[in-house]
Motif scaffolding. Structure first.
Motif, PDB file in Angstrom:
ATOM      1  N   PHE A  47      69.968  -9.195 -24.243  1.00 23.65           N
ATOM      2  CA  PHE A  47      70.827  -8.639 -23.202  1.00 23.65           C
ATOM      3  C   PHE A  47      70.527  -7.167 -22.939  1.00 23.65           C
ATOM      4  O   PHE A  47      70.658  -6.701 -21.804  1.00 23.65           O
ATOM      5  CB  PHE A  47      72.308  -8.847 -23.548  1.00 23.65           C
ATOM      6  CG  PHE A  47      72.802 -10.214 -23.159  1.00 23.65           C
ATOM      7  CD1 PHE A  47      73.078 -10.511 -21.840  1.00 23.65           C
ATOM      8  CD2 PHE A  47      72.971 -11.202 -24.110  1.00 23.65           C
ATOM      9  CE1 PHE A  47      73.517 -11.765 -21.466  1.00 23.65           C
ATOM     10  CE2 PHE A  47      73.418 -12.463 -23.757  1.00 23.65           C
ATOM     11  CZ  PHE A  47      73.687 -12.745 -22.434  1.00 23.65           C
ATOM     12  N   THR A  48      70.110  -6.436 -23.956  1.00 24.15           N
ATOM     13  CA  THR A  48      69.707  -5.046 -23.741  1.00 24.15           C
ATOM     14  C   THR A  48      68.474  -4.990 -22.842  1.00 24.15           C
ATOM     15  O   THR A  48      68.415  -4.200 -21.892  1.00 24.15           O
ATOM     16  CB  THR A  48      69.411  -4.353 -25.085  1.00 24.15           C
ATOM     17  OG1 THR A  48      70.588  -4.393 -25.890  1.00 24.15           O
ATOM     18  CG2 THR A  48      68.977  -2.914 -24.873  1.00 24.15           C
TER      19      THR A  48
ATOM     20  N   LEU B 113      67.488  -7.278 -20.748  1.00 22.24           N
ATOM     21  CA  LEU B 113      67.902  -7.731 -19.419  1.00 22.24           C
ATOM     22  C   LEU B 113      68.631  -6.615 -18.672  1.00 22.24           C
ATOM     23  O   LEU B 113      68.407  -6.410 -17.472  1.00 22.24           O
ATOM     24  CB  LEU B 113      68.794  -8.975 -19.536  1.00 22.24           C
ATOM     25  CG  LEU B 113      69.276  -9.577 -18.230  1.00 22.24           C
ATOM     26  CD1 LEU B 113      68.103 -10.122 -17.435  1.00 22.24           C
ATOM     27  CD2 LEU B 113      70.287 -10.677 -18.502  1.00 22.24           C
ATOM     28  N   GLY B 114      69.490  -5.879 -19.362  1.00 18.85           N
ATOM     29  CA  GLY B 114      70.216  -4.765 -18.738  1.00 18.85           C
ATOM     30  C   GLY B 114      69.290  -3.663 -18.278  1.00 18.85           C
ATOM     31  O   GLY B 114      69.443  -3.108 -17.194  1.00 18.85           O
ATOM     32  N   ILE B 115      68.301  -3.339 -19.108  1.00 19.64           N
ATOM     33  CA  ILE B 115      67.339  -2.302 -18.737  1.00 19.64           C
ATOM     34  C   ILE B 115      66.516  -2.752 -17.534  1.00 19.64           C
ATOM     35  O   ILE B 115      66.308  -1.988 -16.583  1.00 19.64           O
ATOM     36  CB  ILE B 115      66.436  -1.954 -19.936  1.00 19.64           C
ATOM     37  CG1 ILE B 115      67.252  -1.238 -21.012  1.00 19.64           C
ATOM     38  CG2 ILE B 115      65.251  -1.101 -19.504  1.00 19.64           C
ATOM     39  CD1 ILE B 115      66.529  -1.080 -22.330  1.00 19.64           C
TER      40      ILE B 115
ATOM     41  N   LEU C  80      67.376  -4.952 -15.214  1.00 12.70           N
ATOM     42  CA  LEU C  80      68.238  -4.996 -14.036  1.00 12.70           C
ATOM     43  C   LEU C  80      68.530  -3.592 -13.521  1.00 12.70           C
ATOM     44  O   LEU C  80      68.540  -3.354 -12.302  1.00 12.70           O
ATOM     45  CB  LEU C  80      69.540  -5.733 -14.366  1.00 12.70           C
ATOM     46  CG  LEU C  80      70.486  -5.993 -13.209  1.00 12.70           C
ATOM     47  CD1 LEU C  80      69.821  -6.881 -12.168  1.00 12.70           C
ATOM     48  CD2 LEU C  80      71.753  -6.648 -13.713  1.00 12.70           C
ATOM     49  N   ALA C  81      68.764  -2.647 -14.424  1.00 15.87           N
ATOM     50  CA  ALA C  81      69.040  -1.267 -14.004  1.00 15.87           C
ATOM     51  C   ALA C  81      67.848  -0.655 -13.282  1.00 15.87           C
ATOM     52  O   ALA C  81      68.016   0.051 -12.290  1.00 15.87           O
ATOM     53  CB  ALA C  81      69.418  -0.420 -15.216  1.00 15.87           C
TER      54      ALA C  81
END
Length: 155
Positions: free
Chosen positions: A51-52, A54-56, A58-59
């Protein structure tokens, strides 16, 4: 070209090297012992890493390159023989305060600067500006300035 490729994929390379280091560390700690005794923590950590990442990703996609502001300069000629057209101002029913606000808009002042200069509230200036737009039948400050110059309301 290789330097450009490395520069472009810098984050991916760093994450890859980090993950390889973590894998070596886990091997060093004896896989069997770690998996049996700490299975829940490993699954939780794996999910957190996924998830980290994926978050990076997406950001970086959402905050991609910003649009650049383009400044357009337009040459404006001042008429040295300017005479104020009172008939047009009376026909449009422009008050003296609205004419004053129109002149300050033409000078390039913001609503806050006009309010400070005329010692009135910001909402009062917004009301005068709105009334000017209605009376001049325009939608923008630049249109109001151009029309006022054509009608000889401002120099």
């Amino acid at each position: 070209m290789t330097f450009n490729l490395l520069q472009r994929n810098k984050q991916s390379i760093i994450y890859g090297v980090s993950l390889a280091g973590l894998l070596l560390l886990l091997k060093w700690l004896e896989w069997h012992f770690v998996i049996i005794n700490n299975a829940v923590e490993l699954y939780t950590g794996g999910i957190a890493i996924v998830f980290t990442a994926l978050g990076i990703w997406l950001a970086t996609k959402l905050t991609g390159p910003k649009l650049k502001t383009v400044v357009v300069e337009k040459e404006v000629f001042a008429d040295p023989n300017f005479t104020f057209n009172r008939d047009v101002a009376d026909k449009l029913r422009l008050s003296n305060r609205e004419l004053e606000v129109l002149q300050l808009i033409a000078n390039g002042l913001s609503n806050r600067q006009i309010a400070d200069r005329l010692f009135v509230s910001l909402n009062t200036i917004k009301t005068h500006t709105s009334n000017l737009f209605l009376k001049l039948e325009v939608e923008r400050r630049t249109q109001a300035i151009e029309k006022a110059k054509r009608l000889h309301l401002i120099p």
